[in-house]
Design an enzyme around this catalytic site. Structure first.
Site, PDB file in Angstrom:
ATOM      1  N   HIS A  58       0.897  -1.243  -0.078  1.00 41.81           N
ATOM      2  CA  HIS A  58      -0.115   0.058  -0.005  1.00 41.81           C
ATOM      3  C   HIS A  58       1.037   1.291   0.047  1.00 41.81           C
ATOM      4  O   HIS A  58       2.152   1.202   0.446  1.00 41.81           O
ATOM      5  CB  HIS A  58      -0.856   0.068   1.215  1.00 41.81           C
ATOM      6  CG  HIS A  58      -1.963  -1.054   1.384  1.00 41.81           C
ATOM      7  ND1 HIS A  58      -3.162  -0.852   2.045  1.00 41.81           N
ATOM      8  CD2 HIS A  58      -2.015  -2.249   0.335  1.00 41.81           C
ATOM      9  CE1 HIS A  58      -3.907  -1.914   1.947  1.00 41.81           C
ATOM     10  NE2 HIS A  58      -3.197  -2.753   0.944  1.00 41.81           N
ATOM     11  N   GLU A  60       0.948   3.863   1.964  1.00 39.70           N
ATOM     12  CA  GLU A  60       1.286   4.185   3.250  1.00 39.70           C
ATOM     13  C   GLU A  60       2.352   3.307   3.745  1.00 39.70           C
ATOM     14  O   GLU A  60       3.664   3.905   4.184  1.00 39.70           O
ATOM     15  CB  GLU A  60       0.134   3.938   4.271  1.00 39.70           C
ATOM     16  CG  GLU A  60      -1.066   4.812   3.852  1.00 39.70           C
ATOM     17  CD  GLU A  60      -2.064   4.081   3.331  1.00 39.70           C
ATOM     18  OE1 GLU A  60      -1.666   3.485   2.152  1.00 39.70           O
ATOM     19  OE2 GLU A  60      -3.123   4.119   3.699  1.00 39.70           O
ATOM     20  N   CYS A  88      -6.265   1.824   5.790  1.00 36.50           N
ATOM     21  CA  CYS A  88      -6.802   0.669   6.297  1.00 36.50           C
ATOM     22  C   CYS A  88      -6.108   0.200   7.569  1.00 36.50           C
ATOM     23  O   CYS A  88      -5.111   0.893   8.026  1.00 36.50           O
ATOM     24  CB  CYS A  88      -6.413  -0.509   5.100  1.00 36.50           C
ATOM     25  SG  CYS A  88      -4.754  -1.128   5.097  1.00 36.50           S
ATOM     26  N   CYS A  91      -2.169  -0.570   7.563  1.00 36.39           N
ATOM     27  CA  CYS A  91      -1.564   0.710   7.436  1.00 36.39           C
ATOM     28  C   CYS A  91      -1.458   1.455   8.848  1.00 36.39           C
ATOM     29  O   CYS A  91      -0.681   1.799   9.106  1.00 36.39           O
ATOM     30  CB  CYS A  91      -1.920   1.414   6.168  1.00 36.39           C
ATOM     31  SG  CYS A  91      -1.684   0.553   4.558  1.00 36.39           S
TER      32      CYS A  91
END
Length: 157
Positions: A58, A60, A88, A91
């Site tokens: 992701h 992040e 999410c 993260c």
């Protein structure tokens, strides 16, 4: 960069949106992230889950890794993460362990965002600001999923 440029949340979120557009061009879910320390960009990334065949890639997560390497520290307590969509839970958990100083996000993720599933997951000292360039971030992510749904519905069975 010009010295008279105003460095604020909107400025850095625009850069995160540029990263999100890179993800879109690569066929990824269009989420982008920028991490700053003392108003200096130390990391930027975008979703690369499909490209790297890695469910943890992701925006992040990639930005946290880059920022930690840049600073030579696992703690990012003096840093701000700008991300186009609410993180999410995975993260947010990583942001907890990194002790990120501040999280600024554009639009909420009503289905998979940490606020729905585990709103207390961030470090207690982490500041949160939401809604920065929310319309732009929401339009980008909604457009991506609307196009994906349309294409999926047109696929032969």
């Amino acid at each position: 960069m010009k010295k008279d440029k105003i460095l604020n949340d909107t400025y850095f979120m625009k850069l995160a949106l540029q990263e999100a557009h890179k993800a879109l061009e690569a066929g990824e879910i269009p989420i982008g992230a920028v991490i700053t320390c003392n108003e200096t960009i130390i990391a930027r990334s975008y979703n690369q889950v499909e490209m790297l065949n890695d469910p943890t890639a992701h925006a992040e997560m990639l930005a946290i890794t880059a920022a930690s390497h840049h600073l030579g520290s696992k703690f990012l307590d003096k840093c701000t993460l700008y991300v186009t969509v609410e993180p999410c839970p995975m993260c947010a958990g990583a942001l907890f362990w990194a002790r990120i100083g501040c999280v600024v996000f554009g639009t909420k993720d009503e289905k998979r965002g940490y606020l729905k599933h585990h709103p207390e997951i961030l470090h207690p000292r982490t500041k949160i600001k939401q809604g920065v360039l929310e319309n732009e971030a929401k339009k980008l992510i909604d457009s991506f999923f609307n196009t994906k749904r349309k294409n999926d519905n047109n696929r032969p069975v």
